[in-house]
Each structure stands twice: as structure tokens, then as C-alpha cells.
Design a protein around this motif. Structure first.
Motif, PDB file in Angstrom:
ATOM      1  N   THR A   6       0.853  -1.187   0.000  1.00  0.00           N
ATOM      2  CA  THR A   6       0.000   0.000   0.000  1.00  0.00           C
ATOM      3  C   THR A   6       0.886   1.233   0.000  1.00  0.00           C
ATOM      4  OG1 THR A   6      -1.684  -1.190   1.251  1.00  0.00           O
ATOM      5  CG2 THR A   6      -1.833   1.213   1.219  1.00  0.00           C
ATOM      6  N   LEU A   7       0.643   2.142  -0.938  1.00  0.00           N
ATOM      7  CA  LEU A   7       1.417   3.376  -1.054  1.00  0.00           C
ATOM      8  C   LEU A   7       0.496   4.573  -0.944  1.00  0.00           C
ATOM      9  CD1 LEU A   7       3.537   2.404  -4.188  1.00  0.00           C
ATOM     10  CD2 LEU A   7       4.289   2.360  -1.812  1.00  0.00           C
ATOM     11  N   THR A   8       1.027   5.677  -0.456  1.00  0.00           N
ATOM     12  CA  THR A   8       0.294   6.929  -0.444  1.00  0.00           C
ATOM     13  C   THR A   8       0.972   7.856  -1.444  1.00  0.00           C
ATOM     14  OG1 THR A   8      -0.222   6.616   1.892  1.00  0.00           O
ATOM     15  CG2 THR A   8      -0.486   8.839   1.002  1.00  0.00           C
ATOM     16  N   VAL A   9       0.236   8.187  -2.511  1.00  0.00           N
ATOM     17  CA  VAL A   9       0.774   8.996  -3.607  1.00  0.00           C
ATOM     18  C   VAL A   9      -0.266  10.038  -3.992  1.00  0.00           C
ATOM     19  CG1 VAL A   9       1.697   8.906  -5.959  1.00  0.00           C
ATOM     20  CG2 VAL A   9       2.059   6.978  -4.427  1.00  0.00           C
ATOM     21  N   ASP A  10       0.199  11.193  -4.408  1.00  0.00           N
ATOM     22  CA  ASP A  10      -0.682  12.270  -4.853  1.00  0.00           C
ATOM     23  C   ASP A  10      -1.629  11.754  -5.935  1.00  0.00           C
ATOM     24  OD1 ASP A  10      -1.022  14.693  -6.989  1.00  0.00           O
ATOM     25  OD2 ASP A  10      -0.991  15.442  -4.914  1.00  0.00           O
ATOM     26  N   LYS A  11      -2.914  12.112  -5.839  1.00  0.00           N
ATOM     27  CA  LYS A  11      -3.935  11.633  -6.777  1.00  0.00           C
ATOM     28  C   LYS A  11      -3.603  11.976  -8.226  1.00  0.00           C
ATOM     29  CE  LYS A  11      -8.910  11.805  -7.740  1.00  0.00           C
ATOM     30  NZ  LYS A  11      -8.700  11.387  -9.080  1.00  0.00           N
ATOM     31  N   ASP A  12      -3.108  13.199  -8.479  1.00  0.00           N
ATOM     32  CA  ASP A  12      -2.766  13.592  -9.844  1.00  0.00           C
ATOM     33  C   ASP A  12      -1.650  12.726 -10.418  1.00  0.00           C
ATOM     34  OD1 ASP A  12      -4.682  15.594  -9.758  1.00  0.00           O
ATOM     35  OD2 ASP A  12      -3.253  17.132  -9.122  1.00  0.00           O
ATOM     36  N   VAL A  13      -0.699  12.362  -9.566  1.00  0.00           N
ATOM     37  CA  VAL A  13       0.402  11.501 -10.000  1.00  0.00           C
ATOM     38  C   VAL A  13      -0.129  10.120 -10.344  1.00  0.00           C
ATOM     39  CG1 VAL A  13       2.559  10.393  -9.285  1.00  0.00           C
ATOM     40  CG2 VAL A  13       2.133  12.777  -8.673  1.00  0.00           C
ATOM     41  N   ILE A  14      -1.012   9.594  -9.522  1.00  0.00           N
ATOM     42  CA  ILE A  14      -1.604   8.276  -9.784  1.00  0.00           C
ATOM     43  C   ILE A  14      -2.387   8.289 -11.094  1.00  0.00           C
ATOM     44  CG2 ILE A  14      -3.305   6.584  -8.992  1.00  0.00           C
ATOM     45  CD1 ILE A  14      -2.477   7.338  -6.125  1.00  0.00           C
ATOM     46  N   ASP A  15      -3.219   9.317 -11.296  1.00  0.00           N
ATOM     47  CA  ASP A  15      -4.009   9.407 -12.528  1.00  0.00           C
ATOM     48  C   ASP A  15      -3.108   9.459 -13.763  1.00  0.00           C
ATOM     49  OD1 ASP A  15      -6.320   9.375 -11.015  1.00  0.00           O
ATOM     50  OD2 ASP A  15      -6.584  11.556 -11.067  1.00  0.00           O
ATOM     51  N   ALA A  16      -2.064  10.279 -13.695  1.00  0.00           N
ATOM     52  CA  ALA A  16      -1.135  10.385 -14.830  1.00  0.00           C
ATOM     53  C   ALA A  16      -0.395   9.070 -15.055  1.00  0.00           C
ATOM     54  CB  ALA A  16      -0.144  11.522 -14.589  1.00  0.00           C
ATOM     55  N   ALA A  17      -0.007   8.414 -13.970  1.00  0.00           N
ATOM     56  CA  ALA A  17       0.716   7.142 -14.083  1.00  0.00           C
ATOM     57  C   ALA A  17      -0.180   6.054 -14.680  1.00  0.00           C
ATOM     58  CB  ALA A  17       1.235   6.720 -12.719  1.00  0.00           C
ATOM     59  N   LYS A  18      -1.460   6.047 -14.307  1.00  0.00           N
ATOM     60  CA  LYS A  18      -2.390   5.072 -14.866  1.00  0.00           C
ATOM     61  C   LYS A  18      -2.567   5.288 -16.365  1.00  0.00           C
ATOM     62  CE  LYS A  18      -5.138   3.971 -10.766  1.00  0.00           C
ATOM     63  NZ  LYS A  18      -6.470   4.068 -10.139  1.00  0.00           N
ATOM     64  N   LYS A  19      -2.674   6.553 -16.780  1.00  0.00           N
ATOM     65  CA  LYS A  19      -2.794   6.856 -18.216  1.00  0.00           C
ATOM     66  C   LYS A  19      -1.544   6.412 -18.956  1.00  0.00           C
ATOM     67  CE  LYS A  19      -5.883  10.807 -17.736  1.00  0.00           C
ATOM     68  NZ  LYS A  19      -6.023  12.257 -17.831  1.00  0.00           N
ATOM     69  N   TYR A  20      -0.380   6.687 -18.359  1.00  0.00           N
ATOM     70  CA  TYR A  20       0.887   6.279 -18.977  1.00  0.00           C
ATOM     71  C   TYR A  20       0.943   4.758 -19.134  1.00  0.00           C
ATOM     72  CZ  TYR A  20       5.822   5.196 -19.468  1.00  0.00           C
ATOM     73  OH  TYR A  20       7.016   4.685 -19.903  1.00  0.00           O
ATOM     74  N   ALA A  21       0.595   4.040 -18.072  1.00  0.00           N
ATOM     75  CA  ALA A  21       0.635   2.581 -18.102  1.00  0.00           C
ATOM     76  C   ALA A  21      -0.312   2.038 -19.170  1.00  0.00           C
ATOM     77  CB  ALA A  21       0.268   2.019 -16.722  1.00  0.00           C
ATOM     78  N   LYS A  22      -1.520   2.578 -19.212  1.00  0.00           N
ATOM     79  CA  LYS A  22      -2.511   2.107 -20.189  1.00  0.00           C
ATOM     80  C   LYS A  22      -2.043   2.375 -21.619  1.00  0.00           C
ATOM     81  CE  LYS A  22      -7.381   2.219 -21.353  1.00  0.00           C
ATOM     82  NZ  LYS A  22      -8.704   2.709 -20.994  1.00  0.00           N
ATOM     83  N   SER A  23      -1.487   3.567 -21.853  1.00  0.00           N
ATOM     84  CA  SER A  23      -1.050   3.906 -23.213  1.00  0.00           C
ATOM     85  C   SER A  23       0.149   3.077 -23.659  1.00  0.00           C
ATOM     86  CB  SER A  23      -0.721   5.401 -23.313  1.00  0.00           C
ATOM     87  OG  SER A  23       0.453   5.704 -22.578  1.00  0.00           O
ATOM     88  N   ASN A  24       0.853   2.482 -22.701  1.00  0.00           N
ATOM     89  CA  ASN A  24       2.007   1.646 -23.024  1.00  0.00           C
ATOM     90  C   ASN A  24       1.715   0.161 -22.865  1.00  0.00           C
ATOM     91  OD1 ASN A  24       4.501   3.429 -23.582  1.00  0.00           O
ATOM     92  ND2 ASN A  24       3.452   4.433 -21.892  1.00  0.00           N
ATOM     93  N   GLY A  25       0.439  -0.173 -22.655  1.00  0.00           N
ATOM     94  CA  GLY A  25       0.047  -1.572 -22.557  1.00  0.00           C
ATOM     95  C   GLY A  25       0.654  -2.292 -21.360  1.00  0.00           C
ATOM     96  N   ARG A  26       0.828  -1.582 -20.269  1.00  0.00           N
ATOM     97  CA  ARG A  26       1.455  -2.163 -19.084  1.00  0.00           C
ATOM     98  C   ARG A  26       0.569  -1.910 -17.880  1.00  0.00           C
ATOM     99  NH1 ARG A  26       7.308  -0.935 -18.408  1.00  0.00           N
ATOM    100  NH2 ARG A  26       7.079  -2.722 -17.049  1.00  0.00           N
ATOM    101  N   SER A  27       0.838  -2.631 -16.813  1.00  0.00           N
ATOM    102  CA  SER A  27       0.114  -2.380 -15.569  1.00  0.00           C
ATOM    103  C   SER A  27       0.934  -1.421 -14.716  1.00  0.00           C
ATOM    104  CB  SER A  27      -0.109  -3.678 -14.797  1.00  0.00           C
ATOM    105  OG  SER A  27       1.110  -4.160 -14.277  1.00  0.00           O
ATOM    106  N   LEU A  28       0.252  -0.645 -13.910  1.00  0.00           N
ATOM    107  CA  LEU A  28       0.941   0.278 -13.021  1.00  0.00           C
ATOM    108  C   LEU A  28       1.798  -0.502 -12.023  1.00  0.00           C
ATOM    109  CD1 LEU A  28       1.463   3.167 -12.254  1.00  0.00           C
ATOM    110  CD2 LEU A  28      -0.626   3.155 -10.897  1.00  0.00           C
ATOM    111  N   SER A  29       1.280  -1.621 -11.542  1.00  0.00           N
ATOM    112  CA  SER A  29       2.055  -2.464 -10.625  1.00  0.00           C
ATOM    113  C   SER A  29       3.337  -2.957 -11.285  1.00  0.00           C
ATOM    114  CB  SER A  29       1.227  -3.671 -10.172  1.00  0.00           C
ATOM    115  OG  SER A  29       0.169  -3.255  -9.356  1.00  0.00           O
ATOM    116  N   GLY A  30       3.235  -3.351 -12.552  1.00  0.00           N
ATOM    117  CA  GLY A  30       4.415  -3.833 -13.281  1.00  0.00           C
ATOM    118  C   GLY A  30       5.469  -2.754 -13.443  1.00  0.00           C
TER     119      GLY A  30
END
Length: 85
Positions: A6-30
Motif C-alpha cells: 500500500t502506497l500513499t501517492v498524490d492523486k494527480d500523479v496516480i491518474d497520470a501514471a495510470k494513463k501512462y501505463a494504459k497507453s504503453n500496454g502495461r500495468s501500473l504495478s508492473g
């Protein structure tokens, strides 16, 4: 074995990271796992070789290539596309 973290990260960072992961065909966990692996590997290697910050920022952004990949065939196809238009 995978363990939940469990991590505590700024919501905007998480949203941007999820978009990045999706656009690169990867999981955020990966992506996070690869990043953490790279940190551990870099710190544990006792060598004079240093990886530049640019290369470190790109670490894990390329998907693994299957071992069965025939590089000569891919090169031939790409050269044909380029020069035999």
C-alpha cells in the motif's frame, strides 16, 4: 511470490501514471515493480559503470522481446519498407 503493498501517492500523479501505463500496454504495478528492481540492482552492483539519469528514466519503458524473435528477419522487413517503397 507477490505481496501486496500500500502506497500513499498524490492523486494527480496516480491518474497520470495510470494513463501512462494504459497507453504503453502495461500495468501500473508492473511499472512500479520494474522501477523498484532497477533501484535495488543499481545499488547492489559494485562497478565503476554509471547509468545516466536519462537512461535511468527510460528503465522499464520497453516491453521485453520474446526470445524467439528473429532480428535478421525484422531488419530485412524494415529495410525493405524503407528502400523498396
Amino acid at each position: 511470490m507477490n505481496t501486496k503493498l500500500t502506497l500513499t501517492v498524490d492523486k494527480d500523479v496516480i491518474d497520470a501514471a495510470k494513463k501512462y501505463a494504459k497507453s504503453n500496454g502495461r500495468s501500473l504495478s508492473g511499472i512500479i515493480e520494474e522501477y523498484l528492481k532497477s533501484l535495488v540492482q543499481h545499488k547492489s552492483e559494485d562497478s565503476d559503470f554509471e547509468i545516466s539519469p536519462l537512461v535511468q528514466s527510460l528503465w522499464g519503458s520497453v516491453k521485453p522481446i520474446p526470445e524467439s524473435t528473429d532480428y535478421k528477419e525484422i531488419l530485412a522487413e524494415e529495410l525493405a519498407k524503407k528502400y523498396l517503397k
